[in-house]
Design a protein around this motif. Structure first.
Motif, PDB file in Angstrom:
ATOM      1  N   THR A  40      -5.078  -7.904 -14.362  1.00 13.05           N
ATOM      2  CA  THR A  40      -6.061  -7.630 -13.291  1.00 13.05           C
ATOM      3  C   THR A  40      -6.461  -9.154 -13.995  1.00 13.05           C
ATOM      4  O   THR A  40      -6.920  -9.500 -12.395  1.00 13.05           O
ATOM      5  CB  THR A  40      -6.810  -6.729 -13.631  1.00 13.05           C
ATOM      6  N   VAL A  76       2.655   1.854  -3.021  1.00 14.09           N
ATOM      7  CA  VAL A  76       0.562   2.434  -4.091  1.00 14.09           C
ATOM      8  C   VAL A  76       0.587   4.225  -4.125  1.00 14.09           C
ATOM      9  O   VAL A  76       1.159   4.360  -4.543  1.00 14.09           O
ATOM     10  CB  VAL A  76      -0.447   1.614  -3.816  1.00 14.09           C
ATOM     11  N   GLU A 118      -5.753  -0.390 -11.894  1.00 13.71           N
ATOM     12  CA  GLU A 118      -5.645   1.193 -11.175  1.00 13.71           C
ATOM     13  C   GLU A 118      -4.213   1.352 -12.537  1.00 13.71           C
ATOM     14  O   GLU A 118      -3.995   2.609 -12.837  1.00 13.71           O
ATOM     15  CB  GLU A 118      -5.143   1.782  -9.874  1.00 13.71           C
ATOM     16  N   GLU A 119      -3.257   1.022 -13.094  1.00 15.66           N
ATOM     17  CA  GLU A 119      -2.008   1.128 -14.130  1.00 15.66           C
ATOM     18  C   GLU A 119      -3.288   0.717 -15.243  1.00 15.66           C
ATOM     19  O   GLU A 119      -2.086   1.334 -16.193  1.00 15.66           O
ATOM     20  CB  GLU A 119      -1.284  -0.106 -13.707  1.00 15.66           C
ATOM     21  N   ARG A 120      -4.590   0.229 -15.355  1.00 18.95           N
ATOM     22  CA  ARG A 120      -4.664  -0.156 -16.573  1.00 18.95           C
ATOM     23  C   ARG A 120      -3.833  -1.758 -17.276  1.00 18.95           C
ATOM     24  O   ARG A 120      -4.039  -1.130 -18.554  1.00 18.95           O
ATOM     25  CB  ARG A 120      -4.697   1.055 -17.510  1.00 18.95           C
ATOM     26  N   ALA A 125      -5.986  -5.178  -7.902  1.00 19.87           N
ATOM     27  CA  ALA A 125      -6.711  -3.557  -7.922  1.00 19.87           C
ATOM     28  C   ALA A 125      -5.228  -3.171  -8.338  1.00 19.87           C
ATOM     29  O   ALA A 125      -5.937  -1.634  -8.708  1.00 19.87           O
ATOM     30  CB  ALA A 125      -6.655  -3.586  -6.432  1.00 19.87           C
ATOM     31  N   THR A 126      -4.261  -3.148  -7.762  1.00 22.33           N
ATOM     32  CA  THR A 126      -2.617  -1.714  -8.028  1.00 22.33           C
ATOM     33  C   THR A 126      -2.724  -2.107  -9.869  1.00 22.33           C
ATOM     34  O   THR A 126      -2.304  -1.444 -10.695  1.00 22.33           O
ATOM     35  CB  THR A 126      -1.807  -3.049  -7.647  1.00 22.33           C
ATOM     36  N   CYS A 140     -15.407  -7.436 -10.229  1.00 20.25           N
ATOM     37  CA  CYS A 140     -14.275  -6.433 -10.940  1.00 20.25           C
ATOM     38  C   CYS A 140     -13.442  -6.998 -12.830  1.00 20.25           C
ATOM     39  O   CYS A 140     -13.743  -6.097 -13.134  1.00 20.25           O
ATOM     40  CB  CYS A 140     -12.788  -6.555  -9.811  1.00 20.25           C
ATOM     41  N   ARG A 153      -5.223  -7.399  -3.811  1.00 20.69           N
ATOM     42  CA  ARG A 153      -4.460  -6.728  -4.305  1.00 20.69           C
ATOM     43  C   ARG A 153      -4.159  -6.306  -5.136  1.00 20.69           C
ATOM     44  O   ARG A 153      -3.681  -4.892  -6.380  1.00 20.69           O
ATOM     45  CB  ARG A 153      -3.287  -6.342  -2.817  1.00 20.69           C
ATOM     46  N   ASP A 208       0.637  -0.804   0.167  1.00 22.52           N
ATOM     47  CA  ASP A 208       0.030  -0.002  -0.125  1.00 22.52           C
ATOM     48  C   ASP A 208       0.832   1.252   0.374  1.00 22.52           C
ATOM     49  O   ASP A 208      -0.151   2.119  -1.356  1.00 22.52           O
ATOM     50  CB  ASP A 208      -1.104  -0.205   1.623  1.00 22.52           C
ATOM     51  N   ALA A 252       4.412   1.588  -7.830  1.00 24.94           N
ATOM     52  CA  ALA A 252       3.326   0.591  -8.101  1.00 24.94           C
ATOM     53  C   ALA A 252       3.959  -0.739  -8.780  1.00 24.94           C
ATOM     54  O   ALA A 252       3.875  -1.460  -8.624  1.00 24.94           O
ATOM     55  CB  ALA A 252       2.421   1.370  -9.494  1.00 24.94           C
TER      56      ALA A 252
END
Length: 168
Positions: free
Chosen positions: A71, A29, A64-66, A60-61, A91, A57, A26, A34
């Motif tokens: 993912t 990030v 967030e980075e696309r 999710a990370t 998700c 996690r 966390d 990241a």
């Protein structure tokens, strides 16, 4: 920086699937690192594959980075362990929305609704994905889709009357 160093030391001494390692990820990030977070989360996932919070996690990370491929991989692991994990199913739908693939998103949101039909968010996002599909569909199908979209939004509001997103 000092806190990061202390947490890093604590995380190195802690077991692989530990809260200290999750907090360090966390911190990475939040600090704009990241790549470091993903490296730590991948290490956790490889050495402790049954530690599901690490996989969550990581998903999710990556989202967030696309980085949708990573993912999807992390979510696939979660769903292999628990095929009715409605959060992971949701998700998956979100990833396909982000990839502009409404038909795939609809499939995943329908699975999320089936796993937990009491979630306003699942119904809301199913309605959103159906709306996106309606904008690309044959005009003869629009009345059916409109009723279905309205039904999903109505259910989302019924489940969470204070939801601004569902009411607008």
């Amino acid at each position: 920086v000092r806190a990061e160093g202390e947490l890093k030391t604590a995380a190195e001494l802690a077991p692989i699937g530990s809260a200290a390692r999750m907090r360090l990820a966390d911190l990475y990030v939040l600090g704009g690192k990241a790549d470091e977070a993903k490296r730590l989360l991948l290490e956790m996932s490889q050495k402790a594959p049954d530690y599901l919070p690490g996989w969550r996690r990581l998903a999710a990370t990556s989202f967030e980075e696309r980085n949708y491929d990573d993912t999807l991989k992390a979510l696939a692991v979660l769903l292999k362990k628990n095929p009715s994990d409605d959060a992971a199913l949701h998700c998956m739908g979100m990833v396909y929305v982000a990839m502009d693939k409404p038909a795939d998103a609809i499939d995943w949101f329908e699975k999320a609704v089936k796993a937990n039909d009491k979630s306003s968010a699942h119904h809301l996002w199913l309605g959103n994905a159906l709306g996106e599909q309606a904008s690309h569909t044959n005009k003869l199908k629009l009345p059916f889709l409109a009723r279905r979209i309205k039904g999903e939004f109505d259910k989302a509001v019924e489940l969470d009357p204070k939801s601004w997103e569902a009411r607008h």
